[in-house]
Design an enzyme around this catalytic site. Structure first.
Site, PDB file in Angstrom:
ATOM      1  N   TRP A 157       0.791  -1.201  -0.016  1.00 39.22           N
ATOM      2  CA  TRP A 157      -0.036  -0.011  -0.077  1.00 39.22           C
ATOM      3  C   TRP A 157       0.672   1.250   0.035  1.00 39.22           C
ATOM      4  O   TRP A 157       1.838   1.416   0.784  1.00 39.22           O
ATOM      5  CB  TRP A 157      -0.829   0.037   1.173  1.00 39.22           C
ATOM      6  CG  TRP A 157      -1.912  -1.182   1.278  1.00 39.22           C
ATOM      7  CD1 TRP A 157      -3.167  -0.918   0.583  1.00 39.22           C
ATOM      8  CD2 TRP A 157      -1.959  -2.386   1.786  1.00 39.22           C
ATOM      9  NE1 TRP A 157      -3.892  -2.154   0.716  1.00 39.22           N
ATOM     10  CE2 TRP A 157      -2.915  -2.925   1.452  1.00 39.22           C
ATOM     11  CE3 TRP A 157      -0.939  -3.091   2.251  1.00 39.22           C
ATOM     12  CZ2 TRP A 157      -3.356  -4.251   1.708  1.00 39.22           C
ATOM     13  CZ3 TRP A 157      -1.399  -4.462   2.659  1.00 39.22           C
ATOM     14  CH2 TRP A 157      -2.439  -5.067   2.286  1.00 39.22           C
ATOM     15  N   HIS A 177      -7.514   1.434   2.722  1.00 33.80           N
ATOM     16  CA  HIS A 177      -8.428   0.601   2.241  1.00 33.80           C
ATOM     17  C   HIS A 177      -9.471   0.586   3.622  1.00 33.80           C
ATOM     18  O   HIS A 177      -9.290   1.385   4.380  1.00 33.80           O
ATOM     19  CB  HIS A 177      -7.769  -0.946   2.138  1.00 33.80           C
ATOM     20  CG  HIS A 177      -6.972  -1.576   3.277  1.00 33.80           C
ATOM     21  ND1 HIS A 177      -6.303  -2.515   3.550  1.00 33.80           N
ATOM     22  CD2 HIS A 177      -6.516  -0.911   4.638  1.00 33.80           C
ATOM     23  CE1 HIS A 177      -5.621  -2.698   4.574  1.00 33.80           C
ATOM     24  NE2 HIS A 177      -5.678  -1.884   5.244  1.00 33.80           N
ATOM     25  N   GLN A 217     -13.963   1.997  -1.734  1.00 36.30           N
ATOM     26  CA  GLN A 217     -14.234   0.517  -1.258  1.00 36.30           C
ATOM     27  C   GLN A 217     -15.516   0.187  -0.422  1.00 36.30           C
ATOM     28  O   GLN A 217     -16.201   1.047   0.114  1.00 36.30           O
ATOM     29  CB  GLN A 217     -12.931  -0.064  -0.394  1.00 36.30           C
ATOM     30  CG  GLN A 217     -11.765  -0.010  -1.304  1.00 36.30           C
ATOM     31  CD  GLN A 217     -10.678  -0.866  -0.443  1.00 36.30           C
ATOM     32  OE1 GLN A 217     -10.679  -0.959   0.599  1.00 36.30           O
ATOM     33  NE2 GLN A 217      -9.656  -1.450  -1.452  1.00 36.30           N
ATOM     34  N   VAL A 260      -5.766 -12.299   5.891  1.00 37.42           N
ATOM     35  CA  VAL A 260      -6.582 -13.344   5.498  1.00 37.42           C
ATOM     36  C   VAL A 260      -5.736 -14.674   5.083  1.00 37.42           C
ATOM     37  O   VAL A 260      -4.607 -14.581   4.955  1.00 37.42           O
ATOM     38  CB  VAL A 260      -7.459 -13.153   4.263  1.00 37.42           C
ATOM     39  CG1 VAL A 260      -8.491 -12.250   4.747  1.00 37.42           C
ATOM     40  CG2 VAL A 260      -6.780 -12.816   3.216  1.00 37.42           C
TER      41      VAL A 260
HETATM   42  N1  PHE Z   1      -7.719  -4.318   2.130  1.00 40.34           N
HETATM   43  C1  PHE Z   1      -7.357  -5.193   0.894  1.00 40.34           C
HETATM   44  C2  PHE Z   1      -7.114  -4.067  -0.264  1.00 40.34           C
HETATM   45  O1  PHE Z   1      -7.478  -3.123  -0.217  1.00 40.34           O
HETATM   46  C3  PHE Z   1      -8.479  -6.143   0.188  1.00 40.34           C
HETATM   47  C4  PHE Z   1      -9.156  -7.090   1.118  1.00 40.34           C
HETATM   48  C5  PHE Z   1      -9.884  -6.928   1.973  1.00 40.34           C
HETATM   49  C6  PHE Z   1      -8.161  -8.470   0.989  1.00 40.34           C
HETATM   50  C7  PHE Z   1     -10.547  -8.060   2.680  1.00 40.34           C
HETATM   51  C8  PHE Z   1      -8.881  -9.294   1.952  1.00 40.34           C
HETATM   52  C9  PHE Z   1      -9.873  -9.150   2.641  1.00 40.34           C
HETATM   53  O2  PHE Z   1      -6.271  -4.318  -1.233  1.00 40.34           O
END
Ligand code: PHE
Length: 345
Positions: A157, A177, A217, A260
């Site tokens: 990021w 995010h 998002q 995750v």
């Molecule tokens: N937050 C991650 C992104 O912005 C996406 C994501 C959300 C991945 C939830 C896994 C679980 O790229």
């Protein structure tokens, strides 16, 4: 009183009285009273004309002509005013068959429209909607999502840091995010959890047809007893079917996100090239979200019994969904505020 003075008096009276005349009948009375050829005040006054000498006769005659002409013009003007007014006040019949004038109507921005559709789809599947802050702590945006300081996972990021220091560090940022809301929600609630969290996110990165430095998002989080990969895939398939129709292909592919396990990227086949590969998608697929099963360590950090509760999470890009739904070839069009573009939605 000389004749000239009398004429001036008549003119003054006439102008005053004209203002008081409010309809056609009053105007006619006024005309007869002041300009009438037989009994009008002007005519009466001029009866004395022959008694004057030639020079005086000339001045008085010229003055009386001027007054007569001007009063006649004033009468016409007053008449027009009265007509205009009675017309507007509805004394005249109104033609109700005339077409109305359309009022310019605003509408929701295409991204807001798409966002509403996404939220509605999840609402129907039993998800609640919540929101969180756009300016976020490092702690929620990274730390608690298993992205510690100095860990290379941070490089995923490109972060815009706030100009705010504490203990020699910069702990505040524009969230990259919506995932910090997973933590915020789990801190405050016990399972079962089914929630979607919409919001703007910011990344310090170059833009192209599928990237903007600001994006919307929708985070999703479901934690409950017995949630498996099947529920995860089933929910997202159902979502894709609702938004894109049943003919759209959906692809799950392994991906890495520190919070995750396992992680996936979810894509749909490109609207533009039907999966053949093009300038917009590259390889025929457009990624619409990152997702995966909530990491066991995070559940434990939240004080949940990780043997009993499992869950999935996803973070979806609303602009990417809109792109695919409306066949828009460049994501940057959404924020250029060109009405020729926006009016098409
Ligand atoms: N937050 C991650 C992104 O912005 C996406 C994501 C959300 C991945 C939830 C896994 C679980 O790229």
């Amino acid at each position: 009183m000389s004749l000239i003075e009398e004429l001036a008096r008549i003119e003054k009276d006439a102008r005053g009285a004209l203002l008081g005349a409010a309809d056609e009948a009053a105007l006619e009375d006024w005309r007869v009273a002041f300009l009438g050829r037989r009994r009008g005040r002007l005519t009466d006054a001029l009866a004395a004309l022959p008694t004057l000498d030639i020079a005086e006769r000339r001045t008085v005659g010229a003055e009386s002509n001027r007054i007569k002409n001007e009063l006649e013009a004033a009468l016409e003007q007053r008449r027009a005013e009265i007509r205009e007014r009675t017309h507007k006040s509805g004394d005249q019949p109104i033609d109700v068959t005339l077409p109305g004038r359309p009022l310019p109507a605003g509408r929701l921005h295409p991204i807001t429209q798409t966002l509403n559709e996404i939220l509605e789809a999840f609402r129907q599947m039993g998800f609640q909607v919540a929101e969180g802050p756009e300016i976020e702590w490092d702690y929620y945006n990274f730390e608690m999502l298993r992205i510690p300081k100095y860990h290379p996972a941070r490089d995923m990021w490109d972060t815009l840091w706030m100009d705010y220091e504490r203990d020699g560090e910069r702990p505040m940022l524009l969230r990259t995010h919506t995932s910090p809301n997973q933590i915020r929600i789990m801190e405050q609630t016990e399972p079962p959890i089914r929630v979607v969290v919409p919001g703007r996110c910011y990344r310090y990165e170059a833009t192209d047809a599928t990237h903007e430095w600001m994006m919307t998002q929708v985070e999703g989080l479901a934690v409950d007893e017995g949630i498996s990969l099947a529920e995860f895939k089933g929910t997202l398939y159902e979502f894709a079917r609702r938004l894109f129709g049943k003919d759209r292909k959906v692809r799950f592919r392994c991906d890495y996100f520190p919070f995750v396990e396992p992680g996936a990227d979810v894509s749909v086949d490109c609207f533009l090239c039907d999966g053949k590969g093009c300038r917009v998608c590259g390889d025929g697929w457009i990624e619409i979200m990152g997702a995966g099963m909530v990491h066991r360590e995070i559940l434990e950090n939240m004080g949940y019994d990780a043997d009993r509760y499992t869950g999935f999470a996803f973070g979806m890009g609303v602009e990417r969904v809109a792109l695919n739904r409306h066949n828009v070839e460049d994501i940057r069009l959404f924020y250029q505020n060109d009405l020729r573009f926006l009016r098409q939605f």
